[in-house]
Design a protein around this motif. Structure first.
Motif, short mmCIF file in Angstrom:
data_model
loop_
_atom_site.label_atom_id
_atom_site.label_comp_id
_atom_site.label_asym_id
_atom_site.label_seq_id
_atom_site.Cartn_x
_atom_site.Cartn_y
_atom_site.Cartn_z
N ILE B 189 0.85 -1.19 0.00
CA ILE B 189 0.00 0.00 0.00
C ILE B 189 0.89 1.24 0.00
O ILE B 189 2.02 1.20 0.45
CB ILE B 189 -0.96 0.07 1.22
N THR B 190 0.35 2.33 -0.53
CA THR B 190 1.03 3.61 -0.37
C THR B 190 0.17 4.43 0.58
O THR B 190 -1.03 4.25 0.64
CB THR B 190 1.15 4.37 -1.70
N GLU B 191 0.79 5.29 1.31
CA GLU B 191 0.05 6.08 2.30
C GLU B 191 0.74 7.40 2.59
O GLU B 191 1.97 7.51 2.55
CB GLU B 191 -0.06 5.31 3.63
N GLN B 192 -0.06 8.42 2.90
CA GLN B 192 0.47 9.63 3.56
C GLN B 192 0.18 9.55 5.04
O GLN B 192 0.83 10.19 5.85
CB GLN B 192 -0.21 10.87 3.00
N ASN B 193 -0.83 8.75 5.33
CA ASN B 193 -1.26 8.56 6.71
C ASN B 193 -0.34 7.53 7.38
O ASN B 193 -0.53 6.33 7.26
CB ASN B 193 -2.71 8.07 6.66
N VAL B 194 0.69 8.05 8.07
CA VAL B 194 1.72 7.16 8.60
C VAL B 194 1.16 6.25 9.69
O VAL B 194 1.53 5.08 9.79
CB VAL B 194 2.91 7.98 9.12
N ASN B 195 0.25 6.78 10.48
CA ASN B 195 -0.34 5.94 11.53
C ASN B 195 -1.05 4.74 10.94
O ASN B 195 -0.91 3.61 11.41
CB ASN B 195 -1.33 6.75 12.36
N PHE B 196 -1.82 5.01 9.89
CA PHE B 196 -2.54 3.92 9.23
C PHE B 196 -1.54 2.90 8.70
O PHE B 196 -1.67 1.70 8.91
CB PHE B 196 -3.39 4.47 8.09
N ALA B 197 -0.50 3.41 8.03
CA ALA B 197 0.51 2.52 7.45
C ALA B 197 1.17 1.67 8.53
O ALA B 197 1.35 0.46 8.38
CB ALA B 197 1.55 3.34 6.70
N MET B 198 1.48 2.30 9.67
CA MET B 198 2.19 1.57 10.73
C MET B 198 1.29 0.54 11.40
O MET B 198 1.77 -0.49 11.88
CB MET B 198 2.73 2.56 11.76
N SER B 199 -0.03 0.84 11.41
CA SER B 199 -0.93 -0.11 12.06
C SER B 199 -1.12 -1.36 11.20
O SER B 199 -1.58 -2.39 11.68
CB SER B 199 -2.29 0.55 12.31
N LEU B 200 -0.79 -1.26 9.93
CA LEU B 200 -1.11 -2.34 9.00
C LEU B 200 0.11 -3.09 8.52
O LEU B 200 0.13 -4.32 8.46
CB LEU B 200 -1.86 -1.72 7.81
N ALA B 201 1.17 -2.35 8.19
CA ALA B 201 2.30 -2.97 7.48
C ALA B 201 3.35 -3.51 8.43
O ALA B 201 3.52 -3.03 9.53
CB ALA B 201 2.93 -1.94 6.54
N GLN B 202 4.04 -4.56 7.94
CA GLN B 202 5.16 -5.07 8.72
C GLN B 202 6.45 -4.33 8.36
O GLN B 202 7.40 -4.32 9.11
CB GLN B 202 5.35 -6.56 8.43
N GLU B 203 6.43 -3.75 7.16
CA GLU B 203 7.65 -3.16 6.64
C GLU B 203 7.28 -1.85 5.95
O GLU B 203 6.26 -1.77 5.28
CB GLU B 203 8.20 -4.14 5.60
N LEU B 204 8.11 -0.82 6.14
CA LEU B 204 7.79 0.48 5.54
C LEU B 204 8.97 1.01 4.73
O LEU B 204 10.13 0.74 5.05
CB LEU B 204 7.45 1.50 6.62
#
Ligand code: ATP
Ligand code: MG
Lengths: 283, 234
Positions: B189-204
């Motif tokens: 996924i791509t995101e600007q919403n870092v919180n959302f990204a961190m809650s979902l992804a294992q790797e950023l």
């Protein structure tokens, strides 16, 4: 009155068939294919050649006419349109030139004089004192069947839905695994075939003439402009609007005026409502 | 072996270069997030993987070089894509939109439809609604659903939360997580919403002006001053 309703309905069915192939190309590629009238003319002349010159069965004439329309449309797309894909104005100018060239070619082969086509079926049907030739009746009923089949095709088959998809959102279609160029090519092929069939009907209704591509083209442009993009039902309604307008003009005013009102209507709609009456997007 | 191997990828719009030597591996079964501000090149990166933009470099999917391959073939090969803002077919109903997604995967229509409707029950009740009249959240669900109808091995999702209410974001996150856990689907996924990204992804991975700046797990990046400053204003 009854006369106008009957003639209007019959003519409109044929006009809807004439317009639909043109509308499809416009929806998918957002270009006006001004060579569309050529498919109609080719359909008429090829059928004439097969049936009235070579005396082949009518069914063979139909098949050959459709094959010629498809082949010519596919060639136009592959050799011309595809190379100019990002430039609608260039496509429109070159397809118009192509139509004029084809007219010259027809004059060379068949001469400038118009020719009479035999009716598909002989005979006249009288209803309410109105004489309706079996020929136009058959043409109209066949048009309705073809249009119904086309509606089914675009709504119920994968290929048909892909055509609608490309017309609504090209990128969305691409990410669904559809190749828009392949769909464009198929749409041109279908359009060529539909145009040729409409051409056979149209020629038996009027006559064969090297400039016969103009009238149907104006009808088709009118349907797109007035009806708007992307609405098949809108196209059908507008085809009837034009069909009735022309029937009324012919029977109450003068036959020579019938195309004039269609053209005026195009201009009025362009000024008043650029999306067309049923359109979904700006033209 | 990585499912997707990107090396030295550059993308161009005319002469302008929007990606500068991006290299990135995506392991199978993971959820990976690409984060970055507006104009960083997130959509360009996903479009480039899909074969929609002009690129140089290399993109390998399942060991095969796919960089110059057409989007249609990439879909067939197993890459599903829910682009930014959906690119749905606005005058088609929900179900027809989903069926278009099945263009290359016709033998799995029934099971894929079932999966999409189980994931997003709203869509099952709204099958004939034209997507042009739907809410942003519903459209996002149709977009994900359409991508799933292609039977993907890798799902690319561009900014799934853009303009959506927090509650809807949670639903989308839950759906993606469920897909990943239950079917092992690899998701980017791509995101600007870092919180959302961190809650979902294992790797950023952090993308800025077309370059990868930082990569790491959620724990690793949480401590980074760079992330704190850029995204949490600390
Ligand atoms: N079609 C295009 N033509 C020209 N330049 C483009 C095009 N699409 C994107 N760009 C440029 O490429 C760069 C990256 O854009 P991109 O859309 O990939 O960013 P993004 O990270 O997805 O931003 P956002 O969060 O706003 O969606 C930007 O400078 C943008 O102006
Ligand atoms: Mg973007």
């Amino acid at each position: 009155m009854t006369h106008i309703i009957i003639q209007g309905l019959l003519l409109s069915g044929l006009y809807a068939l004439i317009a639909v192939g043109f509308t499809m190309i416009f929806s998918v590629g957002r270009v006006l294919n001004l060579a569309y009238g050529v498919y109609i003319m080719l359909g008429g002349y090829i059928y004439f050649q097969c049936v009235q010159v070579w005396h082949l069965p009518k069914a063979v004439g139909f098949v050959m006419a459709v094959a010629a329309g498809v082949a010519f449309a596919v060639a136009t797309y592959q050799l011309l349109v595809r190379r100019l894909e990002n430039n609608p104005v260039a496509v429109e100018i070159s397809t118009l030139i192509l139509a004029v060239v084809m007219q010259a070619l027809i004059v060379m082969i068949y001469g400038a004089a118009s020719r009479t086509m035999w009716p598909l079926v002989n005979g006249v049907w009288r209803i309410e004192g109105v004489a309706v030739t079996y020929n136009i009746l058959i043409a109209t009923v066949a048009s309705w069947f073809i249009l119904g089949g086309l509606m089914w095709f675009v709504h119920k088959t994968h290929l048909g839905r892909a055509i609608m998809a490309v017309s609504m959102d090209r990128k969305g279609a691409m990410v669904s695994g559809i190749d828009p160029r392949r769909i464009s090519l198929i749409t041109w092929a279908i359009s060529g075939g539909l145009g040729a069939i409409a051409g056979v009907f149209f020629a038996t209704y009027t006559q064969l003439d090297p400039s016969m591509w103009v009238g149907p083209l104006i009808i088709a442009v009118a349907v797109v402009v007035i009806g708007g993009i992307g609405s098949i039902v809108g196209s059908l309604i507008v085809a009837h609007l034009i069909g009735f307008m022309e029937t009324i003009t012919t029977s109450l005013l003068a036959a020579e005026l019938r195309g004039v009102f269609t053209m005026l209507l195009i201009i009025i709609v362009l000024i008043v409502t650029p999306k067309g009456l049923f359109g979904r997007e700006e033209l | 072996m990585a499912l997707l191997e990107i090396s030295n990828l550059e993308a161009f719009y005319g002469k302008a270069r929007s990606l500068h030597g991006v290299s990135l591996n995506i392991e199978p079964g993971k959820i990976v997030a690409i984060i970055g501000p507006n104009g960083a090149g997130k959509s360009t990166l996903l479009d480039s993987i899909m074969g929609i933009t002009t690129t140089t470099g290399s993109v390998k999917f399942d060991g095969q070089e796919i960089r110059a391959q057409s989007p249609a073939l990439n879909v067939k090969a197993g890459i599903g894509y829910a682009p930014e803002r959906g690119n749905l077919f606005p005058f088609m109903g929900v179900k027809d939109n989903l069926l278009v997604g099945a263009y290359t995967s016709r033998d799995k229509i029934d099971e894929n439809l079932r999966m999409v409707f189980d994931l997003f029950p709203v869509l099952e009740q709204r099958q004939t609604q034209e997507t042009g009249t739907q809410s942003g959240g519903e459209r996002q669900m149709v977009s994900l659903g359409r991508a799933l109808m292609t039977s993907p091995k890798l799902l690319l999702v561009d900014e799934p939360t853009i303009g959506l209410a927090p509650k809807v974001c949670l639903d989308i996150a839950a759906a993606l997580k469920k897909l990943n856990e239950e079917t092992g689907l690899t998701i980017v996924i791509t995101e600007q919403n870092v919180n959302f990204a961190m809650s979902l992804a294992q790797e950023l991975h952090v993308l800025e002006t077309g370059e990868l700046r930082l990569s790491g797990t959620v724990d690793e990046l949480q401590g980074e001053d760079y992330i704190k400053q850029a995204y949490f204003g600390a």
